[in-house]
Structure formats: C-alpha cells, structure tokens
Design a protein around this motif. Structure first.
Motif, PDB file in Angstrom:
ATOM      1  N   LYS A  70      52.672  50.657  81.930  1.00 58.92           N
ATOM      2  CA  LYS A  70      53.313  51.937  81.612  1.00 58.92           C
ATOM      3  C   LYS A  70      54.557  51.685  80.775  1.00 58.92           C
ATOM      4  N   ASN A  72      57.953  52.945  78.517  1.00 55.01           N
ATOM      5  CA  ASN A  72      58.976  53.983  78.538  1.00 55.01           C
ATOM      6  C   ASN A  72      60.170  53.514  77.713  1.00 55.01           C
ATOM      7  N   THR A 175      61.170  53.008  70.094  1.00 58.04           N
ATOM      8  CA  THR A 175      60.045  53.950  70.104  1.00 58.04           C
ATOM      9  C   THR A 175      58.929  53.480  69.179  1.00 58.04           C
ATOM     10  N   GLN A 178      57.033  50.895  71.004  1.00 56.68           N
ATOM     11  CA  GLN A 178      56.208  51.535  72.031  1.00 56.68           C
ATOM     12  C   GLN A 178      54.926  52.095  71.417  1.00 56.68           C
ATOM     13  N   ASN A 179      55.035  52.749  70.278  1.00 58.01           N
ATOM     14  CA  ASN A 179      53.860  53.320  69.625  1.00 58.01           C
ATOM     15  C   ASN A 179      52.881  52.243  69.176  1.00 58.01           C
ATOM     16  N   LEU A 182      50.964  51.265  72.291  1.00 62.14           N
ATOM     17  CA  LEU A 182      50.015  52.293  72.714  1.00 62.14           C
ATOM     18  C   LEU A 182      48.749  52.284  71.867  1.00 62.14           C
ATOM     19  N   LYS A 215      51.740  55.823  78.423  1.00 62.13           N
ATOM     20  CA  LYS A 215      53.074  56.415  78.548  1.00 62.13           C
ATOM     21  C   LYS A 215      53.316  56.826  79.985  1.00 62.13           C
TER      22      LYS A 215
END
Length: 215
Positions: A70, A72, A175, A178-179, A182, A215
């Motif tokens: 997960k 964040n 961010t 993070q993308n 993902l 996420k």
C-alpha cells in the motif's frame, strides 16, 4: 489473483514420504511460462539433486498470493507498507522433528530494493533494514493443522508488515514515484524456506509471488 501454489512440490513431498529410495525434487521458481499475475508458477524437476526420505519429510512448500504494497504520500515522503502474507506447509511428521523454520524474502529485483524499511521484532522493537528469518522469533504467525490428499500437514501462516519509505525533494516528486509504482504489474518477490533439526539444515525450497502496488 490466483494463488502461486507449488502443487507439484507438495505432491513430491507427500509421495516421497512413502518411498524408501531417494527422489528427485521439484523446483517451484521457474517463471519462464508466467504471462502475468493471474497465472500460476510453472514447476519443473531438478534432475541434479537427489533427496532422501528424511529430507522430503522436512521440506517446506508454499501457497502465496500476490503480496500487496500500500503506497501513500505524506508531504515529501513516499511510504510503502508491504503486507507480507505467506503460507508454509510442512508434513506433520517432519514438523514434530523440527527445531526451527526459516523464511527469507528476496525483493532485489523489485522497486522495493531502492528503499529502506522498518519492521517490528518479537520484542516489539522497531528494527531498521533488518528482518529475522527464524520464525521461532517471529510473533506474527499462526500454526494450524490441515490435510492434503489425506496426509496430515502443518500450516504456518506468516503475516507481518514491513514499511518502506523515502524522502524526496518535493511532494510532486514523491507522487510521481508513487504513480510509477502503481503502474508496475510484473515485479516478483522470491520467498525461500528451510528447516533445522538435530544440527542439520534441510534443503531449501522457494516460490515467487507478484507485487501488487495499491493506494
């Protein structure tokens, strides 16, 4: 997600316990025919190694689902909580004569390798970039009885959290990373396990599981 299930390995272990002769083990880490996270791992015999009946009685087998991580972003920090959830199976006969079960994780070929991590040890202390492989010292596990093809086995479920993190120059950079995570769907973690009894380390078995970034 389908289970990454070393069925052939379990079958060999169960079969080997009823045989007097040495047997050929089955590996559970051949991913050459794995097309994606929903496909099971293809196993193939390793003809170079022979195992005794005592070896097979002490070998571990796996059932592993995709491992969720997960993600964040908090300010400039990207946090990734790895929810490790692994099922190890041992013949009840072998488990009774086992002093320790060891479990190792190898995420060197995943994005997690670029990050530091923390986890909580048996004493409730937070450790940095260190994880105990001896399950005698891991409290985040359950042990239960079950049967496979009428044979009594012990199921050891290890369920613990490892928290990876990294500080970036800005929230936007965190961010962006993070993308990128993902979007990844083909990363694999290798798990391996072996048992110890009467001054002997028994043969290592291993299996892989996909990483599922969410996420």
């Amino acid at each position: 997600m389908k289970t990454v299930f070393s069925l052939l390995l379990i079958s060999v272990i169960l079969w080997g316990c009823s045989k007097k002769a040495d047997i050929t083990p089955v590996k559970s880490t051949d991913t050459s025919k794995t097309a994606g996270p929903t496909n099971p791992i293809s196993a193939k015999p390793d003809s170079t190694v022979k195992l005794t009946n005592d070896d097979t009685a002490h070998m571990a087998a796996f059932i592993i689902y995709a491992q969720k991580v997960k993600t964040n972003v908090s300010g400039k920090i990207l946090v990734m909580a790895f929810d490790e959830n692994v099922n190890i199976f041992l013949l009840a006969e072998g488990y009774q004569k086992t002093s320790a079960i060891h479990l190792n994780e190898d995420w060197k070929k995943t994005s997690l390798a670029a990050f530091d991590f923390t986890t909580v040890n048996q004493d409730g202390q937070t450790t940095f970039n260190s994880i105990d492989d001896n399950l005698n010292n891991v409290k985040f596990k359950t042990i239960s009885d079950t049967t496979i093809n009428g044979v009594h086995v012990k199921k050891v479920n290890v369920h613990r959290k490892l928290t990876f993190s990294k500080v970036y120059g800005s929230a936007d950079l965190a961010t962006d990373q993070q993308n990128l995570l993902l979007a990844k769907t083909d990363e694999l973690i290798t798990f391996s396990s072996y048992t110890y009894y009467n001054q002997k380390n028994y043969p290592v078995t291993s299996a892989v599981a996909y990483v599922q970034y969410v996420k």
